[in-house]
Design a protein around this motif. Structure first.
Motif, mmCIF file in Angstrom:
data_model
loop_
_atom_site.group_PDB
_atom_site.id
_atom_site.type_symbol
_atom_site.label_atom_id
_atom_site.label_comp_id
_atom_site.label_asym_id
_atom_site.label_seq_id
_atom_site.Cartn_x
_atom_site.Cartn_y
_atom_site.Cartn_z
ATOM 1 N N SER A 182 0.812 -1.213 0.000
ATOM 2 C CA SER A 182 0.000 0.000 0.000
ATOM 3 C C SER A 182 0.849 1.269 0.000
ATOM 4 N N PHE A 183 0.738 2.023 -1.066
ATOM 5 C CA PHE A 183 1.385 3.327 -1.130
ATOM 6 C C PHE A 183 0.740 4.283 -0.126
ATOM 7 N N PHE A 184 -0.570 4.139 0.068
ATOM 8 C CA PHE A 184 -1.299 4.971 1.022
ATOM 9 C C PHE A 184 -0.731 4.809 2.433
ATOM 10 N N ILE A 185 -0.523 3.574 2.866
ATOM 11 C CA ILE A 185 0.014 3.354 4.208
ATOM 12 C C ILE A 185 1.440 3.878 4.307
ATOM 13 N N LYS A 186 2.187 3.783 3.210
ATOM 14 C CA LYS A 186 3.568 4.273 3.223
ATOM 15 C C LYS A 186 3.613 5.779 3.465
ATOM 16 N N TYR A 187 2.778 6.543 2.752
ATOM 17 C CA TYR A 187 2.841 7.996 2.984
ATOM 18 C C TYR A 187 2.121 8.400 4.265
ATOM 19 N N PHE B 122 3.431 -0.779 12.133
ATOM 20 C CA PHE B 122 2.484 0.266 11.739
ATOM 21 C C PHE B 122 1.661 -0.190 10.540
ATOM 22 N N TYR B 123 2.320 -0.756 9.552
ATOM 23 C CA TYR B 123 1.655 -1.216 8.333
ATOM 24 C C TYR B 123 0.556 -2.225 8.673
ATOM 25 N N GLN B 124 0.887 -3.192 9.510
ATOM 26 C CA GLN B 124 -0.074 -4.227 9.873
ATOM 27 C C GLN B 124 -1.233 -3.649 10.669
ATOM 28 N N LYS B 125 -0.951 -2.692 11.552
ATOM 29 C CA LYS B 125 -2.001 -2.067 12.358
ATOM 30 C C LYS B 125 -3.008 -1.345 11.475
ATOM 31 N N VAL B 126 -2.529 -0.592 10.505
ATOM 32 C CA VAL B 126 -3.438 0.136 9.620
ATOM 33 C C VAL B 126 -4.258 -0.839 8.779
ATOM 34 N N LYS B 127 -3.637 -1.896 8.311
ATOM 35 C CA LYS B 127 -4.368 -2.904 7.554
ATOM 36 C C LYS B 127 -5.480 -3.511 8.396
ATOM 37 N N ASP B 128 -5.175 -3.854 9.636
ATOM 38 C CA ASP B 128 -6.168 -4.446 10.526
ATOM 39 C C ASP B 128 -7.338 -3.489 10.772
ATOM 40 N N LEU B 129 -7.017 -2.223 11.016
ATOM 41 C CA LEU B 129 -8.062 -1.229 11.268
ATOM 42 C C LEU B 129 -8.955 -1.044 10.039
ATOM 43 N N SER B 130 -8.353 -1.001 8.874
ATOM 44 C CA SER B 130 -9.113 -0.758 7.646
ATOM 45 C C SER B 130 -9.967 -1.955 7.238
#
Length: 215
Positions: free
Chosen positions: A48-53, A109-117
């Motif tokens: 995810s480019f979105f999660i990266k920025y 962080f990447y995994q946390k955002v994925k889980d939330l989304s």
């Protein structure tokens, strides 16, 4: 964690005392970052480019101290960790706002955002997170909105009443476009001049550019 600021010894006390009397002490800027490596890496690795920025923006905000100051009644408080409220598109043409904590480790962080989304309630209140933060006084966040299909060269923000949801910085990230062989994308930032000066914004944008290269 929230800390009360001792106005008498605070280095920004004169700025705050002057600016807080303005009808509107907030201002916005729009700048661009080169996102070539980050975007191409995300495409290559199918990540995810979105999660990266999102990570780059949040880490930069946590490293520029001025982004942690907030009005607190008649005084000022400071948050030593800044999270993000992030509106995500959902079916039906609306959105739902998630609360993303700051985690310095990128993979975590990447995994946390994925889980939330991936766990958005079907009938959730789009502004529920914002309401809870306002009611609790835990306003140590920034808001990050994305318009990946819209490039912009400037932006304004809705004017707010104090204490009704925008006592924290607002940010918008627009569509990445190709220019002279590189990918660039606009970032709009809306901040309170009581706390954040142009030099702080320059430092913030430099850090965003730096952390876009995190692998």
């Amino acid at each position: 964690m929230k800390h009360q600021v001792d106005i008498a010894t605070w280095s920004r006390r004169d700025n705050w005392r002057f600016m807080k009397e303005f009808a509107n002490s907030w201002y916005s800027i729009t700048s661009e970052v080169d996102c070539t490596e980050a975007l191409e890496q995300s495409k290559r690795e199918h990540t995810s480019f979105f999660i990266k920025y999102l990570y780059a923006l949040l880490r930069a905000a946590n490293e520029v101290r001025e982004f942690g100051y907030r009005p607190d009644g008649e005084g000022v408080c400071w948050f030593d960790s800044i999270g993000a409220t992030v509106p995500l598109a959902v079916e039906g043409g609306t959105f739902y706002t998630i609360l993303v904590p700051y985690i310095e480790d990128y993979e975590a962080f990447y995994q946390k955002v994925k889980d939330l989304s991936e766990h958005i309630p079907e009938d959730g209140d789009p502004y529920g997170v914002n309401r809870e933060l306002i009611e609790s006084g835990e306003t140590g966040v920034i808001n990050i909105s994305a318009t990946p299909k819209l490039y912009f060269s400037s932006i304004t923000y809705t004017f707010h009443k104090s204490g009704l949801g925008s006592d924290w910085p607002l940010m918008n990230v627009g569509k990445a476009i190709r220019r002279e062989g590189r990918w660039v994308m606009p970032i709009g930032v809306y901040v309170d001049h009581c706390f954040v000066d142009g030099g702080n914004l320059a430092e913030f944008m430099e850090k965003v550019q730096k952390y876009l290269l995190i692998e």
